[in-house]
Design an enzyme around this catalytic site. Structure first.
Site, PDB file in Angstrom:
ATOM      1  N   CYS A   2       0.514  -1.140   0.266  1.00 18.60           N
ATOM      2  CA  CYS A   2       0.088  -0.051  -0.230  1.00 18.60           C
ATOM      3  C   CYS A   2       0.847   1.569  -0.001  1.00 18.60           C
ATOM      4  O   CYS A   2       1.912   1.219   1.275  1.00 18.60           O
ATOM      5  CB  CYS A   2      -0.932   0.589   1.310  1.00 18.60           C
ATOM      6  SG  CYS A   2      -1.952  -1.471   0.921  1.00 18.60           S
ATOM      7  N   ARG A  27       3.840  -0.014  -4.721  1.00 21.44           N
ATOM      8  CA  ARG A  27       3.303  -0.928  -3.275  1.00 21.44           C
ATOM      9  C   ARG A  27       2.447  -1.080  -3.490  1.00 21.44           C
ATOM     10  O   ARG A  27       1.738  -1.783  -2.199  1.00 21.44           O
ATOM     11  CB  ARG A  27       3.908   0.075  -2.091  1.00 21.44           C
ATOM     12  CG  ARG A  27       5.049   1.125  -2.123  1.00 21.44           C
ATOM     13  CD  ARG A  27       5.259   2.335  -1.241  1.00 21.44           C
ATOM     14  NE  ARG A  27       4.623   1.606   0.010  1.00 21.44           N
ATOM     15  CZ  ARG A  27       5.921   1.749   0.539  1.00 21.44           C
ATOM     16  NH1 ARG A  27       7.565   1.793   0.422  1.00 21.44           N
ATOM     17  NH2 ARG A  27       5.748   0.932   1.867  1.00 21.44           N
ATOM     18  N   TRP A  70      -2.988  -2.751  -1.568  1.00 22.68           N
ATOM     19  CA  TRP A  70      -2.874  -3.727  -1.940  1.00 22.68           C
ATOM     20  C   TRP A  70      -3.629  -4.673  -0.692  1.00 22.68           C
ATOM     21  O   TRP A  70      -3.377  -4.398   0.566  1.00 22.68           O
ATOM     22  CB  TRP A  70      -1.084  -4.228  -1.815  1.00 22.68           C
ATOM     23  CG  TRP A  70      -0.946  -5.716  -1.854  1.00 22.68           C
ATOM     24  CD1 TRP A  70      -0.502  -6.080  -3.128  1.00 22.68           C
ATOM     25  CD2 TRP A  70      -0.411  -7.008  -0.998  1.00 22.68           C
ATOM     26  NE1 TRP A  70      -0.645  -7.714  -3.472  1.00 22.68           N
ATOM     27  CE2 TRP A  70      -0.279  -7.651  -1.963  1.00 22.68           C
ATOM     28  CE3 TRP A  70      -1.411  -7.032   0.685  1.00 22.68           C
ATOM     29  CZ2 TRP A  70      -0.311  -9.666  -0.835  1.00 22.68           C
ATOM     30  CZ3 TRP A  70      -0.880  -8.033   0.700  1.00 22.68           C
ATOM     31  CH2 TRP A  70      -0.646  -9.556  -0.073  1.00 22.68           C
ATOM     32  N   ASN A  96      -2.146   2.003   5.887  1.00 23.37           N
ATOM     33  CA  ASN A  96      -1.072   0.558   5.635  1.00 23.37           C
ATOM     34  C   ASN A  96      -0.611   0.778   7.023  1.00 23.37           C
ATOM     35  O   ASN A  96      -0.168   0.833   7.930  1.00 23.37           O
ATOM     36  CB  ASN A  96       0.188   1.427   4.745  1.00 23.37           C
ATOM     37  CG  ASN A  96       1.314   0.430   4.724  1.00 23.37           C
ATOM     38  OD1 ASN A  96       1.001  -0.787   3.870  1.00 23.37           O
ATOM     39  ND2 ASN A  96       2.459   0.720   4.064  1.00 23.37           N
ATOM     40  N   GLY A  97      -0.775  -1.436   6.841  1.00 23.62           N
ATOM     41  CA  GLY A  97      -0.235  -1.896   7.451  1.00 23.62           C
ATOM     42  C   GLY A  97      -1.816  -3.233   8.259  1.00 23.62           C
ATOM     43  O   GLY A  97      -2.253  -2.645   7.415  1.00 23.62           O
ATOM     44  N   GLU A 477      16.806 -17.960  -8.356  1.00 29.47           N
ATOM     45  CA  GLU A 477      16.500 -16.929  -7.964  1.00 29.47           C
ATOM     46  C   GLU A 477      15.809 -16.736 -10.398  1.00 29.47           C
ATOM     47  O   GLU A 477      15.292 -15.716  -9.971  1.00 29.47           O
ATOM     48  CB  GLU A 477      17.779 -15.629  -8.311  1.00 29.47           C
ATOM     49  CG  GLU A 477      17.265 -14.290  -8.708  1.00 29.47           C
ATOM     50  CD  GLU A 477      16.467 -13.306  -7.663  1.00 29.47           C
ATOM     51  OE1 GLU A 477      15.652 -13.783  -6.875  1.00 29.47           O
ATOM     52  OE2 GLU A 477      16.173 -12.303  -8.403  1.00 29.47           O
ATOM     53  N   LYS A 481      11.731 -14.851 -10.565  1.00 24.79           N
ATOM     54  CA  LYS A 481      12.006 -14.131 -11.721  1.00 24.79           C
ATOM     55  C   LYS A 481      11.041 -14.852 -12.519  1.00 24.79           C
ATOM     56  O   LYS A 481      10.047 -14.282 -13.186  1.00 24.79           O
ATOM     57  CB  LYS A 481      13.439 -13.743 -12.328  1.00 24.79           C
ATOM     58  CG  LYS A 481      14.426 -13.056 -11.219  1.00 24.79           C
ATOM     59  CD  LYS A 481      13.985 -11.598 -11.325  1.00 24.79           C
ATOM     60  CE  LYS A 481      13.303 -11.834  -9.987  1.00 24.79           C
ATOM     61  NZ  LYS A 481      14.165 -11.422  -8.660  1.00 24.79           N
ATOM     62  N   GLU A 484       7.843 -14.665 -11.398  1.00 27.05           N
ATOM     63  CA  GLU A 484       7.167 -13.899 -11.488  1.00 27.05           C
ATOM     64  C   GLU A 484       6.202 -12.625 -12.064  1.00 27.05           C
ATOM     65  O   GLU A 484       5.193 -12.626 -12.054  1.00 27.05           O
ATOM     66  CB  GLU A 484       7.751 -12.813 -10.073  1.00 27.05           C
ATOM     67  CG  GLU A 484       8.279 -12.897  -8.579  1.00 27.05           C
ATOM     68  CD  GLU A 484       9.335 -12.175  -8.392  1.00 27.05           C
ATOM     69  OE1 GLU A 484       9.064 -11.320  -7.257  1.00 27.05           O
ATOM     70  OE2 GLU A 484      10.473 -11.693  -8.804  1.00 27.05           O
ATOM     71  N   HIS A 500      16.833 -36.378  -7.847  1.00 23.58           N
ATOM     72  CA  HIS A 500      16.312 -36.657  -6.357  1.00 23.58           C
ATOM     73  C   HIS A 500      14.476 -36.720  -6.278  1.00 23.58           C
ATOM     74  O   HIS A 500      14.238 -36.409  -4.978  1.00 23.58           O
ATOM     75  CB  HIS A 500      16.747 -36.303  -4.866  1.00 23.58           C
ATOM     76  CG  HIS A 500      18.421 -37.107  -5.063  1.00 23.58           C
ATOM     77  ND1 HIS A 500      18.010 -38.393  -4.072  1.00 23.58           N
ATOM     78  CD2 HIS A 500      19.104 -36.442  -4.329  1.00 23.58           C
ATOM     79  CE1 HIS A 500      19.990 -37.997  -4.268  1.00 23.58           C
ATOM     80  NE2 HIS A 500      19.943 -36.867  -4.922  1.00 23.58           N
ATOM     81  N   LYS A 599       6.062  -4.087  -4.388  1.00 23.23           N
ATOM     82  CA  LYS A 599       7.279  -4.343  -3.927  1.00 23.23           C
ATOM     83  C   LYS A 599       6.838  -3.841  -2.334  1.00 23.23           C
ATOM     84  O   LYS A 599       6.548  -3.152  -1.640  1.00 23.23           O
ATOM     85  CB  LYS A 599       7.712  -2.987  -4.217  1.00 23.23           C
ATOM     86  CG  LYS A 599       9.584  -2.475  -4.295  1.00 23.23           C
ATOM     87  CD  LYS A 599       9.501  -3.181  -5.866  1.00 23.23           C
ATOM     88  CE  LYS A 599      11.233  -2.663  -5.450  1.00 23.23           C
ATOM     89  NZ  LYS A 599      11.843  -4.632  -6.219  1.00 23.23           N
TER      90      LYS A 599
HETATM   91  C1  F6R Z   1      11.464 -10.253  -5.996  1.00 21.54           C
HETATM   92  C2  F6R Z   1      11.252  -9.423  -4.526  1.00 21.54           C
HETATM   93  C3  F6R Z   1      11.382 -10.327  -3.629  1.00 21.54           C
HETATM   94  C4  F6R Z   1      11.803  -9.605  -1.929  1.00 21.54           C
HETATM   95  C5  F6R Z   1      11.214  -9.605  -1.014  1.00 21.54           C
HETATM   96  C6  F6R Z   1      11.980  -8.676  -0.252  1.00 21.54           C
HETATM   97  O1  F6R Z   1      11.635 -10.564  -6.927  1.00 21.54           O
HETATM   98  O2  F6R Z   1      11.747  -8.406  -4.750  1.00 21.54           O
HETATM   99  O3  F6R Z   1      11.075 -11.818  -3.162  1.00 21.54           O
HETATM  100  O4  F6R Z   1      12.948  -9.394  -2.979  1.00 21.54           O
HETATM  101  O5  F6R Z   1      10.412  -9.239   0.028  1.00 21.54           O
HETATM  102  O6  F6R Z   1      12.287  -7.820  -0.068  1.00 21.54           O
HETATM  103  P1  F6R Z   1      13.437  -6.780   0.618  1.00 21.54           P
HETATM  104  O7  F6R Z   1      14.733  -6.981   0.212  1.00 21.54           O
HETATM  105  O8  F6R Z   1      13.100  -5.378   0.348  1.00 21.54           O
HETATM  106  O9  F6R Z   1      13.028  -7.556   1.981  1.00 21.54           O
END
Ligand code: F6R
Length: 604
Positions: A2, A27, A70, A96-97, A477, A481, A484, A500, A599
């Site tokens: 949010c 966000r 969000w 937010n929260g 990773e 990616k 996502e 396995h 994010k």
């Molecule tokens: C994936 C991604 C998330 C963040 C995770 C931790 O692309 O961005 O998996 O890495 O939410 O976020 P931070 O690093 O901000 O604590």
């Protein structure tokens, strides 16, 4: 999660808030809303993104608050979108929260005659303020009394139709105040108002802020007024724009060489690593018995690479844990344990809670963070900042490689204190690191092959990613990616684990992306590739430039320049980031704002 913004000043507040919400959309982006003060409170709420909205239709105002959501409590609907307004229509709130005791508060307020219009936890906030005001409290006192009733986390901004002010409160959710010339901003994150001012006040948990003709801050736990410093942030507003790139994700992938240059700038001096200031003494580092890395998501993957780096260079045992697991498992740590918390945003709720848990057990916390003044940085004993610049694409890219750079530097730093390697060895390690930005630029030039690979396979339903050693977290990773941004189901594994279980999935429809560079595990991983081919799998190898033979056991090869085992992840992750990006583009996905994601995960 949010985005919230408020403005008070001489500009048209509705325009400032609308623009700010667009900057904050990373966000949360399922719905948005603005409440504006002019002749009472006027509210606009809409489901969907704010990016295409040019005018919220609210006219002129000097005070407004806005929110991009969000969803946590209640579906994505207009009535659940913020701001939420009290029953008498006089108080509007953005939040937010999570209010953990919202249900009990609703029951209480219902008994007092309140009717709710939404399913959110937030709506109890304006109703409680109204309740206390009806019982004779001023707006300010009612706001304080309301906060005493809340359990959970919050960043709240409230306005009252009869008052020319904003009230702000914070507990375990990010919020910053922007200070301009006779104007004030309040937002989840600095980019929301960076166009107008770079002067910022970072407020602390349990602060209540009154924004009137000035900013007054009181800390409810301390029970008194407090002074919080105004700091100047040196963010460049252009970083928050896409520029010539179609998506932030692509821009940020291309920014990686510079992000690494910036992150190591001034920190490498011949065979030595020097941090600009470092609050953990050499004696302390020399006496550390164990390192525990805590992080979530992509940062957790960086943590696994970091384990290889710190163990190989500093020769201290390193464990890596998810912050969310660490915080609840009563971890066995003490004052000889150094906890390294990695977080791009510095606001991840689980990582913050894990830091508090570590500190309560006597461990010191070093954080690796990209956002100055963030909660993670402030809660830690020391922070080494990544200098990746603002990362806006929801899928993290340049933050990951910058985190690797800090962990690599830290590994050398530990080695020089603990004298685990001689100078020549450390100098050579640092030379590998210093070459990385240029080598990354070379990888970016190979974009055409990656686009061709993406075009060939973008309709596939599943994918496997394999790697060994330092490239095993890179495989994780790469898979993350792809999931996502393209919504293709993908799994990452250490390559030897394939036998396995996951090998059961391999057939001629399954692309398997293998990081098969010429490092210590090269021969072993070639055997794994043969096993995939024997079962008809489609093999996409990430290989070392000049390795022609690998073509014989590949359907597609994506080359990266040669480096050392420890430094390969900087380079090998890049084709995987680009592959995910281009596949998502062919699939016409919303790359910068993938569905269900946001994010900065500020709720647990
Ligand atoms: C994936 C991604 C998330 C963040 C995770 C931790 O692309 O961005 O998996 O890495 O939410 O976020 P931070 O690093 O901000 O604590």
């Amino acid at each position: 999660m949010c985005g919230i913004i408020g403005y008070k000043g001489a500009r048209n507040a509705n325009e400032v808030v609308l623009k700010g919400l667009k900057q904050l959309e990373y966000r949360g982006y399922d719905s948005w809303g603005i409440a504006s003060l002019s002749d009472g409170i006027n509210v606009v709420k809409k489901v969907g993104k704010i990016s295409g909205v040019d005018d919220a239709g609210l006219g002129e105002s000097r005070i407004a608050i806005g929110h991009t959501r969000w969803a946590t409590h209640g579906g994505v609907t207009e009535s659940n979108a913020h701001p939420h307004v009290s029953s008498d229509g006089k108080i509007a709130v953005i939040h937010n929260g999570i209010i953990e005791n919202y249900y009990e508060l609703r029951v209480f307020l219902r008994k007092e005659g309140f009717k709710f219009k939404s399913e959110t936890d937030t709506e109890v906030i304006p109703c409680l303020v109204e309740y206390f005001m009806k019982n004779g409290s001023s707006f300010e006192d009612a706001f304080r009394e309301m906060l005493l009733k809340l359990k959970g986390s919050y960043a709240i901004v409230a306005v009252n139709s009869d008052k020319d002010k904003m009230l702000v409160a914070r507990k375990a959710s990010p919020i910053v105040i922007g200070v301009g010339q006779d104007e004030f901003f309040v937002a989840s994150d600095v980019p929301a108002f960076l166009e107008y001012t770079n002067k910022v006040i970072f407020i602390e948990d349990n602060d209540i802020v009154e924004i009137n003709s000035k900013v007054e801050i009181e800390n409810v736990v301390l029970g008194k007024k407090v002074d919080r410093e105004i700091v100047e942030i040196d963010y460049d507003i252009d970083q928050a724009q896409k520029g010539k790139y179609e998506h932030f994700m692509l821009k940020e992938i291309y920014e990686q060489p510079d992000a690494i240059r910036e992150t190591i700038r001034g920190r490498v001096n011949g065979a030595r690593v020097e941090f600009e200031k470092f609050g953990l003494s050499d004696d302390y580092i020399a006496g550390v018995e164990r390192v525990v890395i805590i992080a979530c998501g992509t940062s957790w993957h960086a943590g696994i690479v970091g384990k290889f780096m710190i163990e190989a260079l500093g020769k201290i045992p390193v464990e890596v844990d998810y912050s969310s697991e660490f915080r609840y498992r009563n971890p066995v740590i003490d004052d000889k344990t150094l906890v390294v918390a990695i977080s791009q945003s510095g606001e991840t709720a689980d990582t913050l809670a894990a830091i508090k848990e570590a500190k309560s057990k006597g461990a010191k916390v070093l954080s690796v963070c990209n956002v100055m003044g963030s909660s993670v940085a402030r809660e830690s004993d020391e922070t080494i900042y990544t200098r990746a610049g603002i990362e806006i694409g929801v899928a993290s890219t340049k933050a990951f490689t910058s985190q690797l750079a800090v962990l690599y530097l830290f590994g050398v730093y530990v080695a020089q204190i603990r004298k685990t390697w001689d100078k020549d060895h450390l100098k050579e390690r640092l030379e590998y690191l210093e070459k990385i930005p240029e080598q990354m630029e070379k990888v970016l030039k190979g974009d055409k092959e990656i686009i061709a690979a993406a075009e060939k396979h973008f309709l596939k339903k599943n994918a496997l990613y394999l790697g060994r050693g330092t490239n095993y977290p890179v495989a994780l990773e790469g898979a993350l990616k792809l999931k996502e941004v393209s919504y293709i189901h993908a799994e990452g594994y250490p390559a030897a684990e394939m036998k396995h279980g996951p090998i059961a999935l391999i057939d001629n429809k399954m692309p398997v992306v293998v990081v098969a560079v010429q490092d210590e595990s090269y021969e072993k991983i070639k055997s794994n590739i043969e096993e995939i081919r024997a079962r008809g799998g489609i093999v996409i190898n990430v290989a070392t430039e000049g390795d022609k033979k690998i073509k014989d056991i590949s359907d597609i090869v994506l080359y990266v320049p040669e480096t050392s085992g420890l430094a390969y992840p900087f380079l090998t992750v890049m084709p995987l980031q680009l592959l995910a990006y281009h596949i998502a583009k062919f699939r016409e996905c919303d790359i910068d704002q993938p569905k269900n994601l946001a994010k900065s995960v500020t709720v647990e």
